[in-house]
Design a protein around this motif. Structure first.
Motif, PDB file in Angstrom:
ATOM      1  N   HIS A 297     -10.552  42.087  49.733  1.00 33.87           N
ATOM      2  CA  HIS A 297     -10.390  41.820  51.162  1.00 33.87           C
ATOM      3  C   HIS A 297      -7.617  42.423  50.642  1.00 33.87           C
ATOM      4  O   HIS A 297      -7.536  41.030  49.795  1.00 33.87           O
TER       5      HIS A 297
ATOM      6  N   GLU B  79      -4.602  40.915  52.551  1.00 34.59           N
ATOM      7  CA  GLU B  79      -4.095  40.451  53.798  1.00 34.59           C
ATOM      8  C   GLU B  79      -2.708  40.358  53.460  1.00 34.59           C
ATOM      9  O   GLU B  79      -1.935  40.286  52.139  1.00 34.59           O
TER      10      GLU B  79
ATOM     11  N   VAL C   8      -4.801  42.993  57.792  1.00 37.93           N
ATOM     12  CA  VAL C   8      -5.502  43.086  56.634  1.00 37.93           C
ATOM     13  C   VAL C   8      -3.891  45.066  56.300  1.00 37.93           C
ATOM     14  O   VAL C   8      -3.545  45.697  56.907  1.00 37.93           O
TER      15      VAL C   8
ATOM     16  N   ASP D 163      -7.094  47.581  51.600  1.00 39.74           N
ATOM     17  CA  ASP D 163      -8.027  46.517  52.100  1.00 39.74           C
ATOM     18  C   ASP D 163      -9.219  47.572  51.766  1.00 39.74           C
ATOM     19  O   ASP D 163      -9.081  48.944  51.831  1.00 39.74           O
TER      20      ASP D 163
ATOM     21  N   SER E 180      -9.314  51.521  54.391  1.00 39.33           N
ATOM     22  CA  SER E 180      -8.365  50.791  55.309  1.00 39.33           C
ATOM     23  C   SER E 180      -8.271  51.303  57.021  1.00 39.33           C
ATOM     24  O   SER E 180      -7.620  51.255  57.518  1.00 39.33           O
TER      25      SER E 180
END
Length: 506
Positions: free
Chosen positions: A46, A48, A101, A105, A135
């Motif tokens: 993850h 972000e 995001v 990611d 992604s």
């Protein structure tokens, strides 16, 4: 007397830095301001960022650039570019719906693997001009639907990064032609296709796709709230802007048929323009600046970041000492690299520290390393490996579109040694244009076109020929590099079955 006349503001938001650049109408940068942006990694895979923090940092950068330039009242228009893919969601009321995001990611990798196995990815290539990846907005939205159903149900608007910044400036929700084609447009019609949403089980989000404008269309004006934060005049025209991969090519004069624009940065970006849609798993066929034009991008996260990693991780102390003494560390190490290129070497490097063209399982490695190799030999291998990885993508584009020349940008392009290596590895002329902040300049070109300062985004007012320097391939060195490149590819093919075993050790 202080110079007057119209100026343009270009915003360039990357994965770690947001920049605001004030240009005059001749393309000269008058002021640059930067703010670093923290990445949030709450769980593995993850990557972000806080959307409101992103806007606050960008507003600070705009305010500083305007103050330094002294030309705030002369800004004729503003436009942004930013990293593509990833996901920036708003709820029905226009508020940020969770963190943005980033395109680094990879939480949706398992979902993409399922689509590949079921044939959905092949169908997506046929419909949208590209295979889904981890992604991609479609993959991330499918992941949210499964793992965060409450958040999924609240989605009101699906935006890209630069679209969020445009919304913060103008209060107008929308996207542009280049960004819309990251997933949701039909590769032939270049318009939204409901069949793409159905293919991925996302038909419930049809209402959330933003209106699409041309990159140089005026879509709104700076609001009173944005004016207070940034120092921009309320009512300043806000132009749609464009995807940063397209922007990087446009800003160096590399957007067009017959040439390949190469960006050597975190990602290995290689792109060429065509006047017809042609699809292949090796590239994304996305919309160009106008309908009837397509931008074909062959990309992997495997470029100059590998060189930066080597310097940061293995040369940190020496680099710090050189900088403390006011010396250029790059100037200190270049003679050793040049010497390494003058002697035979068994040493090779696969630049897959952060990703590869061979799937998520591939990892970086030095091969052929011997006790007599020194830092110069290792850096030669890293530079070659980066150039070889670009050639994988450039060769794919040459198969499909036959570009004859290359234009190179990215931090490493400023070093003549790197530029010559690219020319030798690609066996084609490589031009480096002395463009400061090319992506921000591309956004400014769109802004200027939108308010009539330029005839179109490609009507660059600068003398590009005078700004560019071209490196020609050395025939003997190109033959040598061709052999090393074949070995580079053969080694990667041989390691394909072993990379998963290495990953399993973790």
């Amino acid at each position: 007397m202080r110079e007057r006349g119209p100026c343009l503001l270009g915003i360039d938001n990357g994965l770690t830095v947001t920049k605001a650049v004030v240009f005059d109408a001749r393309g000269r940068p008058l002021a640059v301001a930067r703010r670093r942006l923290p990445q949030l990694m709450p769980r593995p895979r993850h990557v972000e960022r806080d959307m409101n923090q992103l806007w606050a940092a960008t507003a600070e950068a705009i305010s500083e650039a305007l103050a330094v330039s002294g030309r705030a009242e002369d800004i004729a228009a503003v436009a942004a570019t930013a990293h593509g893919d990833g996901l920036y969601l708003l709820d029905q009321d226009g508020a940020a719906l969770g963190p943005g995001v980033l395109s680094l990611d990879s939480r949706a990798a398992e979902q993409v693997a399922k689509w590949e196995a079921s044939g959905i990815s092949a169908r997506a290539l046929e419909l949208s001009g590209q295979m889904p990846h981890a992604s991609a907005p479609t993959a991330l939205l499918a992941w949210i639907r499964i793992h965060e159903p409450e958040r999924f149900a609240k989605i009101g608007h699906i935006l890209a990064c630069k679209d969020w910044l445009r919304y913060c400036l103008s209060g107008v929700i929308g996207t542009d032609l280049t960004e819309a084609s990251t997933c949701f447009t039909n590769v032939q019609t270049q318009d939204y296709d409901p069949g793409i949403l159905r293919l991925f089980g996302l038909e419930a989000l049809a209402h959330a796709l933003p209106p699409v404008s041309l990159p140089d269309a005026v879509v709104g004006h700076v609001t009173e709230a944005a004016s207070r934060l940034t120092g921009l005049r309320e009512g300043t025209p806000v132009v749609a802007g464009l995807h940063d991969v397209t922007a990087s090519a446009l800003g160096i004069g590399g957007h067009g048929a017959g040439r390949v624009a190469i960006v050597a940065g975190t990602y290995s970006i290689n792109e060429t323009v065509s006047n017809m849609a042609k699809t292949d798993p090796r590239w994304f066929c996305r919309n160009g600046l106008r309908k009837g034009e397509w931008n074909n991008m062959s990309i992997s996260p495997a470029s100059a970041a590998n060189y930066d990693w080597f310097l940061d991780t293995l040369c940190g102390d020496d680099r710090a000492k050189a900088e403390a003494a006011g010396e250029s560390f790059h100037a200190l190490i270049t003679p050793g690299i040049e010497a390494a290129f003058q002697r035979p070497s068994t040493l090779m490097f696969h630049p897959y520290l952060f990703g590869s063209p061979h799937g998520a399982g591939a990892s970086a490695s030095f091969l052929g390393l011997r006790g007599w190799h020194d830092r110069g030999d290792m850096l030669r291998a890293v530079i070659e490996g980066i150039a070889f990885n670009h050639r994988i993508h450039v060769d794919a584009l040459r198969d499909g579109f036959r570009p004859e020349t290359a234009m190179l940008t990215g931090g490493i392009s400023r070093n003549p040694l790197f530029a010559q290596v690219f020319a030798d590895v690609l066996d084609m002329a490589v031009t480096v244009t002395a463009t400061e902040e090319p992506a921000a300049w591309a956004a400014a070109l769109c802004a200027g076109s939108g308010v009539g300062l330029f005839d179109s985004p490609t009507a660059d007012p600068r003398d590009l020929a005078a700004l560019g320097k071209t490196w020609q391939p050395d025939p003997a060195r190109s033959r040598e590099m061709a052999g090393r490149y074949r070995l580079h590819c053969d080694l990667a093919a041989s390691l394909a079955s072993l990379w998963p075993q290495l990953e399993a050790l973790a």
